[in-house]
Design a protein around this motif. Structure first.
Motif, PDB file in Angstrom:
ATOM      1  N   LEU B 258      24.807  38.190  42.443  1.00 49.79           N
ATOM      2  CA  LEU B 258      25.379  39.469  42.821  1.00 49.79           C
ATOM      3  C   LEU B 258      26.923  38.799  43.738  1.00 49.79           C
ATOM      4  O   LEU B 258      27.793  39.138  43.598  1.00 49.79           O
ATOM      5  N   GLN B 259      26.786  37.466  44.667  1.00 53.22           N
ATOM      6  CA  GLN B 259      27.569  36.833  44.915  1.00 53.22           C
ATOM      7  C   GLN B 259      28.514  36.855  44.320  1.00 53.22           C
ATOM      8  O   GLN B 259      30.208  36.999  44.648  1.00 53.22           O
ATOM      9  N   TYR B 261      28.923  38.301  41.947  1.00 51.37           N
ATOM     10  CA  TYR B 261      30.008  39.089  40.798  1.00 51.37           C
ATOM     11  C   TYR B 261      30.635  39.955  41.894  1.00 51.37           C
ATOM     12  O   TYR B 261      32.566  39.913  41.488  1.00 51.37           O
ATOM     13  N   ARG B 262      30.738  39.717  43.198  1.00 51.51           N
ATOM     14  CA  ARG B 262      31.727  40.131  43.962  1.00 51.51           C
ATOM     15  C   ARG B 262      32.800  39.112  44.016  1.00 51.51           C
ATOM     16  O   ARG B 262      33.532  40.102  44.577  1.00 51.51           O
ATOM     17  N   PHE B 265      34.716  39.849  40.735  1.00 49.86           N
ATOM     18  CA  PHE B 265      35.759  41.394  40.203  1.00 49.86           C
ATOM     19  C   PHE B 265      35.846  41.436  41.633  1.00 49.86           C
ATOM     20  O   PHE B 265      35.340  42.884  41.730  1.00 49.86           O
ATOM     21  N   SER B 266      37.496  41.205  42.011  1.00 52.50           N
ATOM     22  CA  SER B 266      37.509  41.957  43.185  1.00 52.50           C
ATOM     23  C   SER B 266      39.483  42.040  43.301  1.00 52.50           C
ATOM     24  O   SER B 266      39.777  41.944  44.075  1.00 52.50           O
ATOM     25  N   LYS B 267      40.290  41.499  42.151  1.00 48.15           N
ATOM     26  CA  LYS B 267      41.203  41.824  41.933  1.00 48.15           C
ATOM     27  C   LYS B 267      41.627  42.968  41.905  1.00 48.15           C
ATOM     28  O   LYS B 267      40.967  43.182  40.846  1.00 48.15           O
ATOM     29  N   GLY B 269      43.483  46.163  40.100  1.00 43.34           N
ATOM     30  CA  GLY B 269      43.928  45.879  38.463  1.00 43.34           C
ATOM     31  C   GLY B 269      43.138  45.299  37.845  1.00 43.34           C
ATOM     32  O   GLY B 269      43.085  45.046  36.904  1.00 43.34           O
ATOM     33  N   ASP B 270      41.860  44.867  38.355  1.00 46.95           N
ATOM     34  CA  ASP B 270      40.857  44.048  37.898  1.00 46.95           C
ATOM     35  C   ASP B 270      40.115  45.855  36.701  1.00 46.95           C
ATOM     36  O   ASP B 270      40.092  46.834  37.713  1.00 46.95           O
ATOM     37  N   VAL B 271      39.435  45.549  35.589  1.00 41.73           N
ATOM     38  CA  VAL B 271      38.886  46.802  34.884  1.00 41.73           C
ATOM     39  C   VAL B 271      37.107  46.655  34.639  1.00 41.73           C
ATOM     40  O   VAL B 271      37.164  45.894  33.777  1.00 41.73           O
ATOM     41  N   MET B 272      36.521  47.330  34.856  1.00 41.96           N
ATOM     42  CA  MET B 272      35.378  47.095  34.494  1.00 41.96           C
ATOM     43  C   MET B 272      35.265  48.968  33.590  1.00 41.96           C
ATOM     44  O   MET B 272      35.435  49.535  33.556  1.00 41.96           O
ATOM     45  N   VAL B 273      34.593  48.010  32.190  1.00 38.53           N
ATOM     46  CA  VAL B 273      34.075  48.749  31.897  1.00 38.53           C
ATOM     47  C   VAL B 273      32.594  48.489  31.002  1.00 38.53           C
ATOM     48  O   VAL B 273      31.936  47.708  31.358  1.00 38.53           O
TER      49      VAL B 273
END
Lengths: 353, 289
Positions: B258-259, B261-262, B265-267, B269-273
């Motif tokens: 979890l840490q 992930y946090r 993916f924090s920038k 403009g990042d895209v999560m599919v």
């Protein structure tokens, strides 16, 4: 002063040596002398005076014959040219005008300077300057045997210097050969002086200096300058690099300090994280499922709050390609920058922040 | 009376004159030769006060002490055909008074003129027998003794003097050779000077490289120690982590993921599919399990 007694207006002792007419006083004296020789009747007083005079002169003459010879001296007494005797220290009497006394100081040290060009063993030409110290050791030989003892000494010294220097190389002479050369010159010089019976004893020979000839002096000076240059360069180089090592040490200390900071930082952080985990674990053990879900959703929430999410239908078997570059390029909030892909009619939903 | 006195004075004066004319002094270092009407009658008048016939006799005093005469600078050939210059001197003494008197008239200056050719001749022969090097160093003692013997024999026979010694005061190279010697000396010195300067340059480089080596060593050592220190930190951190997380590896894995992930993916403009059937979207489709 005796003659002054004969006439009150006599002009003085040596008046007779003057040219011109005789002064009246002397005229009178001559007359009196005439009377004396002629044995004239009134000559009794004059005769006595003459006797006194002769006696006085005799005493004066005798007194002039005394002389003292000092401890450092010898006195040579010549009678009619012949050497009568040699006196050591003391008080003596010899008849003046008959004997001639010459004092010889045998303790006094004389000096003679000898300056001569010398040719070294390696055929270099140097100018040597020598100082010879000598005294009279044998007064009889000094007076009678050598015509000009000092000239003989200088000649013999030059000969010895020439002969001895020829056995040395230039570097030896300019460098450490000094003492040996002087000693050898002295030995040879004394041997010659003894052979010539000059009566002189050499008490010391000093090589004052050995210099290159003027013709090559600049070249020698340049060597001295070059040697100075070398020392100067050595000093300069040392000065130039003096800061190098200390600066490196400073830098090394800084590196070590940074590493130490890193270590502490890392350990502290690890400890902190471990503590946090321990706290969380305790909480988790109390209610595992809830905590797990809470953590999960909180994380997803935070992540998705920062990013854009694209949802694709997992059950659709259609192959599609997502134009990721187009999705990435536009800044968040600009919808027109993300047109739907031609080949992807699938329900792609943009979730802008 | 006056006339008598004058006569007496005149007689005394004549006597005095006679005394000075008939007495002569020979000093301790001298001998005298006595000539009567130009004829040598006594050549051995020793020191002291002596009588002679006035007007008829003539006295010449000779100094019997050692004299020294210089040859001046002369050129000699050595065995190799090289020339060199030498200054010689002779030490001599009157021995045969009569012959000396006849040959020189008692003038030591004349001796120099007469004796020096003999000396030079002797030297010439002996220089011709030695090499240049030895000639410059002065002739061997035996050669000089030879010169003395020959000169002595000739001089005694011809002008009554005894040659005590012949020596060289100095030797020198002829001007042309001397110039060459100077040139060589200058070249030698120039080489030595260049050598010193090269040593200086080398020394400079040496000092610099030594300092730089030390600098590099110090820095390398510092780097080594710093890295070791960092490694210690990392190791310690790993140990702490292992201790702490070892109690529940499964939860740690979850927690740490979890840490990640946090943080990952924090920038912007990042895209999560996300697939629509993912666990996260489970409740988006239907609100119950």
């Amino acid at each position: 002063m005796a003659w002054n007694q004969s006439g009150k207006n006599s002009p003085g002792g040596w008046g007779g040596k003057r040219s011109g007419p005789l002064p009246p006083g002397l005229d009178e004296l001559l007359k009196k002398l005439n009377d004396f020789f002629g044995g004239g009747g009134g000559g009794i007083g004059l005769r006595r005076l003459a006797g006194w005079l002769c006696g006085l002169l005799l005493v004066l003459w005798a007194m002039l014959g005394f002389y003292r010879v000092d401890a450092s001296e010898q006195a040579a007494v010549f009678r009619f040219g012949q050497l009568l005797t040699l006196h050591d220290a003391g008080l003596y009497w010899n008849p003046p005008l008959v004997d001639v006394v010459r004092r010889i100081d045998h303790a006094h040290v004389e000096q003679a300077a000898v300056v001569a060009p010398v040719l070294t063993a390696d055929e270099n030409i140097l100018a040597a300057s020598l100082q010879v110290e000598y005294r009279i050791a044998d007064a009889r030989a000094y007076l009678l045997h050598a015509g000009d003892p000092e000239s003989l000494l200088v000649h013999a010294a030059e000969s010895a210097l020439h002969r001895v220097a020829a056995a040395f190389s230039m570097d030896e002479l300019v460098g450490a050969g000094h003492a040996r050369l002087a000693g050898e010159v002295q030995r040879r010089l004394q041997a010659d002086l003894d052979r010539y019976r000059t009566g002189l004893a050499v008490t010391g020979v000093n090589l004052v200096e050995v210099l290159p000839s003027p013709e090559v002096k600049p070249a020698f000076d340049d060597v001295a300058r070059a040697r100075d240059d070398r020392e100067r360069m050595r000093a300069e180089a040392a000065q130039n690099v003096a800061g190098l090592v200390p600066a490196a040490r400073t830098k090394a200390a800084a590196l070590l300090a940074a590493a130490e900071t890193y270590r502490q930082d890392t350990v502290n952080r690890a400890n902190g994280e471990a503590a946090r985990f321990a706290e969380m674990l305790a909480e988790y053990r109390r209610a595992p499922a809830v905590t797990r879900h809470r953590l999960y959703y909180e994380t997803m929430e935070a992540v998705l709050a920062e990013t854009r999410a694209v949802i694709v239908d997992g059950r659709s078997n259609e192959a599609f390609s997502l134009p990721l570059d187009k999705l990435v390029l536009p800044l968040p909030g600009r919808t027109e920058a993300a047109p739907p892909a031609k080949t992807a009619p699938a329900p792609v939903r943009e979730v802008p922040k | 009376m006056t006339m008598r006195a004058i006569n007496l004075a005149a007689i005394l004066a004549v006597l005095a004159l006679l005394a000075t004319q008939s007495l002569f002094l020979v000093r301790a270092n001298e001998q005298a030769v006595l000539l009567r009407f130009g004829q040598l009658v006594d050549d051995h008048v020793g020191p002291g006060l002596h009588l002679k016939l006035p007007a008829a006799d003539e006295v010449h005093r000779l100094d019997l002490r050692l004299q020294v005469s210089d040859s001046g600078r002369a050129e000699y050939f050595t065995a190799g055909g090289d020339t060199l210059l030498a200054d010689a001197y002779a030490v001599w003494q009157v021995q045969d008074n009569a012959r000396y008197w006849l040959a020189t008239g008692g003038d030591p200056g004349r001796v120099e003129m007469l004796l020096m050719p003999l000396v030079k001749e002797g030297l010439r022969q002996h220089f011709a027998a030695v090499g240049r090097q030895q000639g410059l160093a002065g002739l061997p003692a035996a050669a000089l003794a030879d010169v003395v013997r020959d000169a002595d024999a000739g001089a005694l026979r011809e002008f009554g003097i005894h040659v005590v010694d012949v020596r060289l005061r100095a030797t020198a190279l002829p001007p042309a050779v001397q110039e060459a010697a100077f040139k060589r000396m200058r070249a030698d010195r120039a080489r030595i000077a260049a050598d010193y300067r090269a040593q200086g340059t080398a020394l400079m480089a040496e000092v610099r490289s030594k300092a730089e080596a030390e600098q590099a060593a110090v820095l390398a050592d510092a780097y080594l120690q710093a890295e070791r220190r960092r490694g210690q930190g990392d190791a310690e951190a790993a140990a702490i982590a292992a201790r702490a997380y070892g109690s529940d590896p499964e939860f740690y894995r979850f927690y740490r993921a979890l840490q990640a992930y946090r943080n990952g993916f924090s920038k912007p403009g990042d895209v999560m599919v996300l697939r629509s059937d993912s666990e996260f979207l489970r409740f988006m489709k239907k609100p119950e399990n």
